[in-house]
Design a protein around this motif. Structure first.
Motif, PDB file in Angstrom:
ATOM      1  N   ASP A 197       0.849  -1.190   0.000  1.00 10.46           N
ATOM      2  CA  ASP A 197       0.000   0.000   0.000  1.00 10.46           C
ATOM      3  C   ASP A 197       0.886   1.241   0.000  1.00 10.46           C
ATOM      4  O   ASP A 197       2.106   1.152   0.226  1.00 10.46           O
ATOM      5  CB  ASP A 197      -0.902   0.010   1.234  1.00 10.46           C
ATOM      6  CG  ASP A 197      -2.096  -0.925   1.097  1.00 10.46           C
ATOM      7  OD1 ASP A 197      -2.260  -1.524   0.025  1.00 10.46           O
ATOM      8  OD2 ASP A 197      -2.853  -1.065   2.075  1.00 10.46           O
ATOM      9  N   ALA A 198       0.278   2.405  -0.204  1.00 13.24           N
ATOM     10  CA  ALA A 198       1.037   3.655  -0.222  1.00 13.24           C
ATOM     11  C   ALA A 198       0.186   4.779   0.353  1.00 13.24           C
ATOM     12  O   ALA A 198      -1.030   4.825   0.149  1.00 13.24           O
ATOM     13  CB  ALA A 198       1.475   4.012  -1.638  1.00 13.24           C
ATOM     14  N   VAL A 199       0.848   5.685   1.079  1.00 14.65           N
ATOM     15  CA  VAL A 199       0.175   6.834   1.679  1.00 14.65           C
ATOM     16  C   VAL A 199       1.022   8.080   1.432  1.00 14.65           C
ATOM     17  O   VAL A 199       2.239   8.051   1.618  1.00 14.65           O
ATOM     18  CB  VAL A 199      -0.024   6.661   3.206  1.00 14.65           C
ATOM     19  CG1 VAL A 199      -0.683   7.911   3.809  1.00 14.65           C
ATOM     20  CG2 VAL A 199      -0.855   5.424   3.506  1.00 14.65           C
ATOM     21  N   GLN A 200       0.376   9.161   1.029  1.00 12.31           N
ATOM     22  CA  GLN A 200       1.027  10.473   1.020  1.00 12.31           C
ATOM     23  C   GLN A 200       0.580  11.211   2.285  1.00 12.31           C
ATOM     24  O   GLN A 200      -0.618  11.320   2.552  1.00 12.31           O
ATOM     25  CB  GLN A 200       0.640  11.296  -0.207  1.00 12.31           C
ATOM     26  CG  GLN A 200       1.383  12.637  -0.279  1.00 12.31           C
ATOM     27  CD  GLN A 200       0.664  13.674  -1.130  1.00 12.31           C
ATOM     28  OE1 GLN A 200      -0.498  14.012  -0.870  1.00 12.31           O
ATOM     29  NE2 GLN A 200       1.342  14.180  -2.148  1.00 12.31           N
ATOM     30  N   LEU A 201       1.561  11.707   3.040  1.00 10.59           N
ATOM     31  CA  LEU A 201       1.273  12.468   4.248  1.00 10.59           C
ATOM     32  C   LEU A 201       1.561  13.938   3.965  1.00 10.59           C
ATOM     33  O   LEU A 201       2.716  14.333   3.798  1.00 10.59           O
ATOM     34  CB  LEU A 201       2.141  11.964   5.406  1.00 10.59           C
ATOM     35  CG  LEU A 201       1.988  12.696   6.743  1.00 10.59           C
ATOM     36  CD1 LEU A 201       0.553  12.642   7.246  1.00 10.59           C
ATOM     37  CD2 LEU A 201       2.943  12.114   7.784  1.00 10.59           C
ATOM     38  N   VAL A 242      -3.165   5.425  -4.086  1.00 11.37           N
ATOM     39  CA  VAL A 242      -2.309   5.985  -3.039  1.00 11.37           C
ATOM     40  C   VAL A 242      -3.211   6.777  -2.102  1.00 11.37           C
ATOM     41  O   VAL A 242      -3.830   7.762  -2.508  1.00 11.37           O
ATOM     42  CB  VAL A 242      -1.209   6.891  -3.623  1.00 11.37           C
ATOM     43  CG1 VAL A 242      -0.433   7.565  -2.502  1.00 11.37           C
ATOM     44  CG2 VAL A 242      -0.257   6.077  -4.499  1.00 11.37           C
ATOM     45  N   LYS A 243      -3.304   6.356  -0.870  1.00 13.03           N
ATOM     46  CA  LYS A 243      -4.146   7.053   0.099  1.00 13.03           C
ATOM     47  C   LYS A 243      -3.461   8.344   0.530  1.00 13.03           C
ATOM     48  O   LYS A 243      -2.267   8.536   0.320  1.00 13.03           O
ATOM     49  CB  LYS A 243      -4.425   6.143   1.293  1.00 13.03           C
ATOM     50  CG  LYS A 243      -5.189   4.886   0.886  1.00 13.03           C
ATOM     51  CD  LYS A 243      -5.379   3.924   2.033  1.00 13.03           C
ATOM     52  CE  LYS A 243      -6.108   2.676   1.554  1.00 13.03           C
ATOM     53  NZ  LYS A 243      -6.304   1.691   2.639  1.00 13.03           N
ATOM     54  N   ARG A 244      -4.232   9.235   1.128  1.00 10.31           N
ATOM     55  CA  ARG A 244      -3.670  10.531   1.524  1.00 10.31           C
ATOM     56  C   ARG A 244      -4.221  10.944   2.876  1.00 10.31           C
ATOM     57  O   ARG A 244      -5.434  10.869   3.122  1.00 10.31           O
ATOM     58  CB  ARG A 244      -4.008  11.589   0.468  1.00 10.31           C
ATOM     59  CG  ARG A 244      -3.411  12.964   0.785  1.00 10.31           C
ATOM     60  CD  ARG A 244      -3.749  13.958  -0.313  1.00 10.31           C
ATOM     61  NE  ARG A 244      -3.232  15.281   0.017  1.00 10.31           N
ATOM     62  CZ  ARG A 244      -3.517  16.384  -0.673  1.00 10.31           C
ATOM     63  NH1 ARG A 244      -4.285  16.314  -1.750  1.00 10.31           N
ATOM     64  NH2 ARG A 244      -3.025  17.552  -0.294  1.00 10.31           N
ATOM     65  N   LEU A 245      -3.311  11.387   3.740  1.00  9.50           N
ATOM     66  CA  LEU A 245      -3.693  11.977   5.025  1.00  9.50           C
ATOM     67  C   LEU A 245      -3.219  13.422   4.988  1.00  9.50           C
ATOM     68  O   LEU A 245      -2.031  13.686   4.810  1.00  9.50           O
ATOM     69  CB  LEU A 245      -3.031  11.221   6.172  1.00  9.50           C
ATOM     70  CG  LEU A 245      -3.385  11.714   7.585  1.00  9.50           C
ATOM     71  CD1 LEU A 245      -4.866  11.485   7.877  1.00  9.50           C
ATOM     72  CD2 LEU A 245      -2.527  10.996   8.636  1.00  9.50           C
ATOM     73  N   HIS A 246      -4.148  14.347   5.166  1.00  5.46           N
ATOM     74  CA  HIS A 246      -3.818  15.756   4.964  1.00  5.46           C
ATOM     75  C   HIS A 246      -4.260  16.608   6.152  1.00  5.46           C
ATOM     76  O   HIS A 246      -5.354  16.440   6.693  1.00  5.46           O
ATOM     77  CB  HIS A 246      -4.505  16.280   3.701  1.00  5.46           C
ATOM     78  CG  HIS A 246      -4.248  17.737   3.436  1.00  5.46           C
ATOM     79  ND1 HIS A 246      -3.044  18.202   2.956  1.00  5.46           N
ATOM     80  CD2 HIS A 246      -5.033  18.833   3.616  1.00  5.46           C
ATOM     81  CE1 HIS A 246      -3.092  19.516   2.830  1.00  5.46           C
ATOM     82  NE2 HIS A 246      -4.285  19.920   3.233  1.00  5.46           N
ATOM     83  N   ALA A 252      -0.554   4.500   9.738  1.00  4.54           N
ATOM     84  CA  ALA A 252      -0.515   3.053   9.948  1.00  4.54           C
ATOM     85  C   ALA A 252      -1.908   2.434   9.994  1.00  4.54           C
ATOM     86  O   ALA A 252      -2.070   1.233   9.725  1.00  4.54           O
ATOM     87  CB  ALA A 252       0.234   2.732  11.242  1.00  4.54           C
ATOM     88  N   GLU A 253      -2.899   3.250  10.320  1.00  5.66           N
ATOM     89  CA  GLU A 253      -4.270   2.742  10.407  1.00  5.66           C
ATOM     90  C   GLU A 253      -5.011   2.850   9.079  1.00  5.66           C
ATOM     91  O   GLU A 253      -6.154   2.401   8.968  1.00  5.66           O
ATOM     92  CB  GLU A 253      -5.034   3.509  11.491  1.00  5.66           C
ATOM     93  CG  GLU A 253      -4.315   3.578  12.840  1.00  5.66           C
ATOM     94  CD  GLU A 253      -3.842   2.213  13.322  1.00  5.66           C
ATOM     95  OE1 GLU A 253      -4.595   1.228  13.190  1.00  5.66           O
ATOM     96  OE2 GLU A 253      -2.697   2.117  13.819  1.00  5.66           O
ATOM     97  N   MET A 254      -4.370   3.412   8.066  1.00  6.14           N
ATOM     98  CA  MET A 254      -5.013   3.601   6.766  1.00  6.14           C
ATOM     99  C   MET A 254      -4.706   2.490   5.777  1.00  6.14           C
ATOM    100  O   MET A 254      -5.319   2.423   4.712  1.00  6.14           O
ATOM    101  CB  MET A 254      -4.558   4.936   6.160  1.00  6.14           C
ATOM    102  CG  MET A 254      -4.908   6.161   6.982  1.00  6.14           C
ATOM    103  SD  MET A 254      -4.194   7.668   6.295  1.00  6.14           S
ATOM    104  CE  MET A 254      -5.041   7.781   4.718  1.00  6.14           C
ATOM    105  N   VAL A 255      -3.756   1.626   6.113  1.00  3.71           N
ATOM    106  CA  VAL A 255      -3.268   0.655   5.134  1.00  3.71           C
ATOM    107  C   VAL A 255      -3.674  -0.763   5.511  1.00  3.71           C
ATOM    108  O   VAL A 255      -4.002  -1.058   6.661  1.00  3.71           O
ATOM    109  CB  VAL A 255      -1.730   0.746   5.007  1.00  3.71           C
ATOM    110  CG1 VAL A 255      -1.332   2.108   4.457  1.00  3.71           C
ATOM    111  CG2 VAL A 255      -1.044   0.505   6.356  1.00  3.71           C
TER     112      VAL A 255
END
Length: 234
Positions: free
Chosen positions: A5-9, A31-35, A48-51
Motif C-alpha cells: 500500500d502507499a500513503v502520502q502524508l 495511493v491514500k492521503r492523510l492531509h 498506519a491505520e489507513m493501510v
C-alpha cells in the motif's frame, strides 16, 4: 503496481495534490492521503491505520517521485528493519540524501514508535538508508516552506542527528544548507538554516522548547517574526 500500500502524508504543501497524482501514476493502484493533521507524531501513527499491508510506502506531501522509479523491483524489508529510506535530490543546495525521501515502513513499527523530535528516528528497529535516488523533495514552493525546511533540518543537525550521523557529516550538511543558492526561494532555505542553528544553540537542552520544531503554527509565527518583512519585500 506494487505489493505494498502507499500513503502520502501532507500538511499544507501547495503542490501536494499534483504530487499525489504523480505518486499514484508511478506506484500504480490507489495511493491514500492523510492531509492537514496537526501533531506530526499523531499524523504518522494515523497513516498506519489507513493501510492493509504490514509494510507500505510513505511519501511526504512535497515529494516528487522519479517517473522511472523501479517500483516492481522493490524488495520487502529484512527482519529487524523498521524502515527503508530512498534518497531525494535537494533542489536548493545540491545535496542528495535521505531528507524528504521516499520511505518503505512497517505499520507495526509506527504503532510502537517512541519519542524523538525527528519523529521517525524513534521507530523500534533499524533504519536502512538506500543509496538509490527516488525523486526530488520539492519543499521550496513558497518562502515560508523553503525557510521551514532549512530551519528544521539544520536545528536537528546542529543539536546532533538522531540517526547516529557523525558530527563531521552533520556540519557538512549544515554548511551546504546555509550556502543554498540554487532553485526557487533558495535564499530563504539558507536563512532558515542559519536561524535553525541559532535556535539549536538556545533550545537544544530544553526538550519542550525544541519540540516546537514539530509545531506548524509556532514555525510560521517564528518565520514571520524573523523573516516576514523580507518575504513581503522580496
Amino acid at each position: 503496481m506494487t505489493n505494498f500500500d502507499a500513503v502520502q502524508l501532507s500538511y499544507d504543501e501547495p503542490l501536494a495534490s499534483s504530487l499525489h497524482t504523480r505518486l499514484a501514476r508511478v506506484l500504480g493502484g490507489t495511493v491514500k492521503r492523510l492531509h492537514g493533521v496537526r501533531g506530526m507524531r499523531r499524523a504518522y501513527r494515523l497513516t498506519a491505520e489507513m493501510v492493509d499491508t504490514e509494510t507500505f510506502f510513505l511519501a511526504d506531501g512535497d515529494f516528487a517521485i522519479d517517473p522511472e522509479f523501479p517500483t516492481a523491483t522493490v524488495e520487502p524489508l529484512s527482519d529487524g528493519v523498521a524502515m527503508r529510506v530512498w534518497q531525494a535530490v535537494n533542489p536548493v543546495n545540491g545535496l542528495t540524501y535521505g531528507y524528504g525521501g521516499l520511505k518503505l515502513i512497517r505499520r507495526s513499527a509506527l504503532r510502537e514508535m517512541g519519542q524523538a523530535v525527528d519523529v521517525l528516528a524513534a521507530l523500534p528497529g533499524r533504519v536502512e538508508f538506500c543509496r538509490q535516488t527516488a525523486g526530488v523533495t520539492r519543499f521550496n514552493q513558497t518562502p515560508f516552506h523553503a525557510w521551514r525546511a532549512g530551519f528544521r533540518e539544520c536545528a536537528m543537525l546542529a543539536r546532533g542527528s538522531e540517526y547516529g550521523m557523525t558530527d563531521v557529516s552533520a556540519q557538512e550538511r549544515i554548511a551546504a544548507w546555509t550556502a543554498s543558492r540554487d532553485g526557487e526561494f533558495a535564499s530563504y532555505s539558507a536563512a532558515g538554516a542559519r536561524d535553525g542553528v541559532d535556535f539549536a544553540k538556545v533550545a537544544a537542552r530544553n526538550p519542550q522548547h525544541f519540540e516546537a520544531l514539530n509545531d506548524p503554527p509556532w514555525l510560521y509565527q517564528h518565520f514571520t517574526t524573523l523573516r516576514g518583512e523580507q518575504a513581503v519585500t522580496g
